[in-house]
Design an enzyme around this catalytic site. Structure first.
Site, PDB file in Angstrom:
ATOM      1  N   ASP A 157       0.930  -1.366  -0.008  1.00 12.67           N
ATOM      2  CA  ASP A 157      -0.010   0.179  -0.109  1.00 12.67           C
ATOM      3  C   ASP A 157       0.811   1.348   0.097  1.00 12.67           C
ATOM      4  O   ASP A 157       1.443   1.442   1.183  1.00 12.67           O
ATOM      5  CB  ASP A 157      -0.806  -0.034   1.464  1.00 12.67           C
ATOM      6  CG  ASP A 157      -1.974   1.176   1.081  1.00 12.67           C
ATOM      7  OD1 ASP A 157      -2.029   1.891   0.166  1.00 12.67           O
ATOM      8  OD2 ASP A 157      -2.599   1.182   2.008  1.00 12.67           O
TER       9      ASP A 157
ATOM     10  N   LYS B  25       2.140  15.774  -7.846  1.00 17.37           N
ATOM     11  CA  LYS B  25       2.867  15.333  -9.150  1.00 17.37           C
ATOM     12  C   LYS B  25       3.888  16.344  -9.547  1.00 17.37           C
ATOM     13  O   LYS B  25       4.785  15.607 -10.021  1.00 17.37           O
ATOM     14  CB  LYS B  25       1.707  15.603 -10.276  1.00 17.37           C
ATOM     15  CG  LYS B  25       0.489  14.687 -10.071  1.00 17.37           C
ATOM     16  CD  LYS B  25       0.721  12.937 -10.227  1.00 17.37           C
ATOM     17  CE  LYS B  25      -0.316  12.203 -10.421  1.00 17.37           C
ATOM     18  NZ  LYS B  25       0.233  10.766 -10.441  1.00 17.37           N
TER      19      LYS B  25
ATOM     20  N   SER C 197     -11.292   8.196 -16.868  1.00 19.36           N
ATOM     21  CA  SER C 197     -10.738   7.258 -15.810  1.00 19.36           C
ATOM     22  C   SER C 197     -11.457   7.147 -14.577  1.00 19.36           C
ATOM     23  O   SER C 197     -12.345   8.163 -14.453  1.00 19.36           O
ATOM     24  CB  SER C 197      -9.146   7.661 -15.414  1.00 19.36           C
ATOM     25  OG  SER C 197      -8.980   8.820 -14.962  1.00 19.36           O
TER      26      SER C 197
END
Length: 414
Positions: free
Chosen positions: A114, A236, A282
């Site tokens: 995870d 990001k 998505s």
């Protein structure tokens, strides 16, 4: 059928073609829609190489979208895949068995890791490295990502979701967990033979251009949560900057070593690549548009917006093309590399980074060092908590046993 229509148009006139007026009225709109769709779907990956005998670690493969398309083609090409997943349950086990059946590839395995749990990441990395001789590794493809609803202005406020370590979930999954995993696996990359093409591929998003950089608090532990959008974009951006520094460190460390023949290593056989797959239909996009509501998902996404989204966005399979390109293109092979910098791939071609911070090596070094330090400090804190919880749990069990013994003694005496 087309020849009959053309013949009728040439010899008898267009008036004899059934529904010609309707076709003529609709044709311009259909042509424009077709041109837009052809543009929005993006190019296809034209490179292909056999992956038999190659071993890859993959995250984000069970998304039923881009990630699943990538591992499907990799498995068909013969790659051995170790798929990292949040939980190994009945669904994931059946999904893995189905992938084996569809591709005829039995070398597909699942491991629990995870990315939103630093301890889980360390356990997996430790088990992977605890092997002699070092395991073969031809690359790692990180496609996992977390995008939370942004909230509807003036109607709803986005809720902060936290990871196991108390970090904001998007920051933990998109940046910190991926950074931690790849940083811990550095010895595995360095241990690969110099003639083995090792590719570290990570997905990013064009929204990174709107992100912020927090040098003092790269884990964003003390940043006020007022916008999930800001946390997503920044996760990001910070990941991309840290990967720039990681590439330099890998090269420097590997160039210190020599091959079995005593030849100086170049380190260029290990490459880091950032891939921007484009805007796709998505699960993340559905979550953002629906704001986490099933009713809004059905009405707004599936009924109202879907025709527009189909026209202007990619499917998961089309988004996978840039990742497959990064995996297979000979441009990233050592003999074809023109420099040792991280490559940025979008629409199956190498492009330039849009933020000036990607040229600031000092900023990248500070961000990498601070992130590494903060993660280590957080790991120690969580280890202390686990130990105290385990101790208190053990004391509770002992107290319960003592109470049961006292009750037995009382009943015997009575």
């Amino acid at each position: 059928m087309p020849l009959n229509i053309l013949g009728t148009a040439l010899f008898e006139g267009t008036d004899q073609i059934p529904y010609y007026s309707t076709i003529r009225a609709v044709a311009p709109y259909a042509a424009v829609a077709g041109a837009i769709k052809y543009w929005s779907r993006g190019p296809s990956n034209t490179w292909e190489r056999k992956l038999h005998g190659k071993v890859y670690l993959v995250t984000g493969a069970t998304s039923q979208s881009m990630g699943t398309s990538v591992v499907l083609q990799m498995a068909q090409l013969g790659a051995q895949l170790i798929i990292l997943t949040r939980e190994i349950d009945q669904w994931s086990t059946e999904w893995c068995e189905d992938l084996r059946d569809r591709t005829g590839n039995e070398l597909i395995f699942m491991e629990k890791c995870d990315l939103a749990d630093l301890w889980d990441v360390r356990k997996f990395a430790t088990s992977w490295l605890d092997n002699s001789p070092p395991r073969r590794l031809d690359g790692i493809i990180c496609m996992s990502g977390e995008m939370q609803p942004w909230g509807i202005p003036r109607l709803s406020v986005p809720k902060r979701r936290s990871s196991h370590d108390g970090l904001e979930l998007q920051m933990a999954t998109n940046f910190i967990g991926v950074f931690h995993l790849i940083n811990l696996l550095q010895p595995s990359f360095k241990a690969q033979p110099p003639d083995r093409d090792v590719r570290i591929i990570l997905t990013t998003c064009w929204l990174q251009v709107m992100g912020d950089i927090n040098l003092d608090d790269p884990l964003w532990q003390d940043v006020k949560f007022d916008s999930s959008f800001k946390f997503f974009c920044s996760s990001k951006l910070q990941l991309g900057l840290c990967m720039m520094e990681l590439q330099r460190r890998l090269l420097q460390e590997m160039q210190k070593g020599k091959t079995q023949d005593g030849v100086q290593r170049t380190g260029l056989n290990v490459s880091v690549t950032m891939v921007q797959p484009g805007t796709m239909r998505s699960p993340s996009l559905r979550r953002v548009i629906s704001n986490g509501s099933i009713i809004v998902l059905i009405v707004l996404y599936c009924v109202i917006l879907y025709p527009i989204l189909w026209l202007f966005t990619k499917s998961g399979n089309r988004g996978a093309q840039s990742i497959l390109y990064a995996l297979m293109t000979p441009e990233l092979e050592e003999i074809n590399l023109k420099d040792d910098k991280v490559k940025y791939i979008s629409d199956c071609s190498i492009v330039k980074f849009s933020r000036k911070e990607f040229d600031d090596e000092e900023l990248q070094r500070k961000l990498f060092d601070t992130t590494e330090k903060k993660i280590f400090e957080l790991e120690k804190q969580m280890a202390i908590k686990r130990k105290s919880a385990k101790t208190s749990g053990g004391k509770g069990k002992e107290a319960g046993k003592n109470q049961k013994k006292k009750k037995k003694k009382v009943t015997k005496s009575s």
